[in-house]
Design a protein around this motif. Sequence first.
Motif, PDB file in Angstrom:
ATOM      1  N   LEU A 270     -99.983  52.645  -1.635  1.00 53.85           N
ATOM      2  CA  LEU A 270     -99.437  53.707  -0.787  1.00 53.85           C
ATOM      3  C   LEU A 270     -97.959  53.459  -0.492  1.00 53.85           C
ATOM      4  O   LEU A 270     -97.145  54.394  -0.501  1.00 53.85           O
ATOM      5  CB  LEU A 270    -100.229  53.790   0.516  1.00 53.85           C
ATOM      6  N   HIS A 271     -97.618  52.220  -0.233  1.00 53.96           N
ATOM      7  CA  HIS A 271     -96.214  51.913   0.069  1.00 53.96           C
ATOM      8  C   HIS A 271     -95.334  52.161  -1.151  1.00 53.96           C
ATOM      9  O   HIS A 271     -94.218  52.695  -1.019  1.00 53.96           O
ATOM     10  CB  HIS A 271     -96.085  50.459   0.515  1.00 53.96           C
ATOM     11  N   LYS A 272     -95.815  51.795  -2.329  1.00 52.00           N
ATOM     12  CA  LYS A 272     -95.025  52.015  -3.542  1.00 52.00           C
ATOM     13  C   LYS A 272     -94.895  53.507  -3.853  1.00 52.00           C
ATOM     14  O   LYS A 272     -93.858  53.959  -4.338  1.00 52.00           O
ATOM     15  CB  LYS A 272     -95.646  51.254  -4.715  1.00 52.00           C
ATOM     16  N   ILE A 273     -95.951  54.259  -3.601  1.00 49.02           N
ATOM     17  CA  ILE A 273     -95.847  55.720  -3.766  1.00 49.02           C
ATOM     18  C   ILE A 273     -94.754  56.257  -2.850  1.00 49.02           C
ATOM     19  O   ILE A 273     -93.899  57.055  -3.266  1.00 49.02           O
ATOM     20  CB  ILE A 273     -97.191  56.410  -3.456  1.00 49.02           C
ATOM     21  N   TYR A 274     -94.791  55.820  -1.596  1.00 49.70           N
ATOM     22  CA  TYR A 274     -93.765  56.253  -0.640  1.00 49.70           C
ATOM     23  C   TYR A 274     -92.368  55.887  -1.136  1.00 49.70           C
ATOM     24  O   TYR A 274     -91.440  56.709  -1.121  1.00 49.70           O
ATOM     25  CB  TYR A 274     -94.031  55.608   0.725  1.00 49.70           C
ATOM     26  N   GLU A 275     -92.209  54.656  -1.600  1.00 48.10           N
ATOM     27  CA  GLU A 275     -90.902  54.169  -2.032  1.00 48.10           C
ATOM     28  C   GLU A 275     -90.344  55.011  -3.172  1.00 48.10           C
ATOM     29  O   GLU A 275     -89.176  55.459  -3.126  1.00 48.10           O
ATOM     30  CB  GLU A 275     -91.039  52.709  -2.470  1.00 48.10           C
ATOM     31  N   TYR A 276     -91.179  55.278  -4.189  1.00 48.00           N
ATOM     32  CA  TYR A 276     -90.687  56.040  -5.346  1.00 48.00           C
ATOM     33  C   TYR A 276     -90.649  57.540  -5.069  1.00 48.00           C
ATOM     34  O   TYR A 276     -89.861  58.265  -5.685  1.00 48.00           O
ATOM     35  CB  TYR A 276     -91.522  55.711  -6.580  1.00 48.00           C
ATOM     36  N   PHE A 277     -91.465  57.992  -4.157  1.00 50.08           N
ATOM     37  CA  PHE A 277     -91.396  59.388  -3.714  1.00 50.08           C
ATOM     38  C   PHE A 277     -90.034  59.629  -3.055  1.00 50.08           C
ATOM     39  O   PHE A 277     -89.349  60.625  -3.349  1.00 50.08           O
ATOM     40  CB  PHE A 277     -92.532  59.677  -2.727  1.00 50.08           C
ATOM     41  N   MET A 278     -89.631  58.717  -2.164  1.00 51.33           N
ATOM     42  CA  MET A 278     -88.345  58.858  -1.492  1.00 51.33           C
ATOM     43  C   MET A 278     -87.198  58.760  -2.490  1.00 51.33           C
ATOM     44  O   MET A 278     -86.207  59.507  -2.386  1.00 51.33           O
ATOM     45  CB  MET A 278     -88.207  57.797  -0.404  1.00 51.33           C
TER      46      MET A 278
END
Length: 571
Positions: A270-278
């Motif tokens: 979830l954190h990596k999704i957030y990071e690359y989403f941003m």
Amino acid sequence: MSVDHEVQPCDNFYAYSCNNWIEHHSNLRQHHRGIEDYRPESDWSHGDFDLFALLGKLQSYGLNNLLIYQEVSRGSGGSVQIIFEKPRLDMAENSQDEEANTEFTLFYYFLKRSGMPAQQAQGYMKKLKRTQQHWHQVYRNYSIAEDAENPVRTLTFEKLQQLFPKLARFLENLLDTPLAVDTMVAIYNLEYFQYLVERQLSAENSQNLCNYLMMKFLVYLFKDATDDFTKQQCLRDLRNKMDVAVNYLYHQYIIKHEVAEYYDDVAYILHKIYEYFMQTLEENSLNLIEPQMQLLKLKLNTLRVNFGNLPQQIIYPQYGSNNANNKPQLNPQEIENFYHNLPQMDPHSYYRNHLALLKHRFWRTQLYEPSYSFYIATDNTIGSSSTPIYYARQNMVILFPGFLQDPIYNLRMDPLSKWSLLAFILAHEFTHAIDTSGMYFDPDGSLRQSDLGIQDAKNFTQSLECLQQQLATDTIDERLADLMGARVVFNAYIKEYNWTTGSDDTSVDWRRLFFINMSQFFCGAQGIQFRDHDSDADRVHQIVMNIPAFAEAFECGTGSKMNPAKKCRVF
């Protein structure tokens, strides 16, 4: 991999990846639910018929859209906000006709089961159809008023009691709780409601309308009930009707240790999704101005994921596994508090329990606080679902532990499998926080007055037009979420795993494997019509048509069906 080598992937990637899938996964077919025996009375007295009191009572069980469409929500500070609209007839005509035919089939079934002779039942059916046709035409007639300069009338509940006492009576029966005199009520399409409250019904029309409303209520109960009382169906029905309690029992007694094992891994994803989403968002392909970008970033920064739809089981993607050790402990008392006002269940009356649970669920949703750490299902179709879903009024994604199993996820899966399936599905749900609907909600769930002009921006409208020109859709937010989700996780996988070859179990090029795996999430029974989604094939095709890496992986020539010369991108 179950692919169909007789189909060219550059011509029809969905058929290539899905044609043979069902043969290898026949155990995952879903069965259609049946029906239960709710028996109506064959006649109703109309002497003391109070239309608005009846509507309020019927809709207090969660049935909406009967002459009135209402929404009750909490505003900032806990204030109650009520919206009245005319009933919605916004489905496609073919879906509407199909649903109407099913509904009238059930009407006739009820009449026959009540013992009514066939000829008399047919006479009732004609009256019911005429009543529905009349009111549907009324809704259409008043649709033209929706574009007037002042479509909304806002007033306090005290003023509503003075000007529209019938609507106030509807609310009193709907909520079954005193309303503060300063409670705000917004009435859309005032002319329709003036017609509704001022219309004088003859005795015959009153009886026909009462019969029609009660039949609609029976159909609602009928569809909401279990189809039989086998152990499996009873458990499914219990999940539908008491999902918070069942989620807790499932968590505590079946998967407690697995959840602890999965938590860090899922939090990391979830954190990596957030990071690359941003990172993708900050590329600002739409050339939005800074206040617009800040609005979108705020939604992502405050997004929450509830792990199991239970109180306090929250992961904040912005922080990921860094907050895993600080996760609040599940408090059983919160579950007890949730059900504290539910009447004692009767072990000998399924139908009495059914009504009590419907009433309880509706009551809880009306007193719902956006700050709650779990979601209160608004209908029974959600309770037994395990598919992740985003809720705008909480800016929260629900991830059910039942979803974390093969073929979607297991802890020992290779990274390619995790990112092409679970991560893609979660990134899709993230996107709903900033889609054309999501950007109208603040992080606390309150409605915004404006999206700061994002959807009027030239680049934004052109991006949506590009998607529509490729494959027209009535559910553009789902297409947007598919495409953004796929773009984010593909780029994340490249950067996190340095272009590795994916699985050691196959010699297939890792990029091909990534897209095949993602596509096969959509594989299933052919020809299903979805109300909230387009066909699986259209969704898969619009994803791969707009990601250049797909064309490179499958060597699709420019201008082929899966590699159009013009690519679409929104965010």
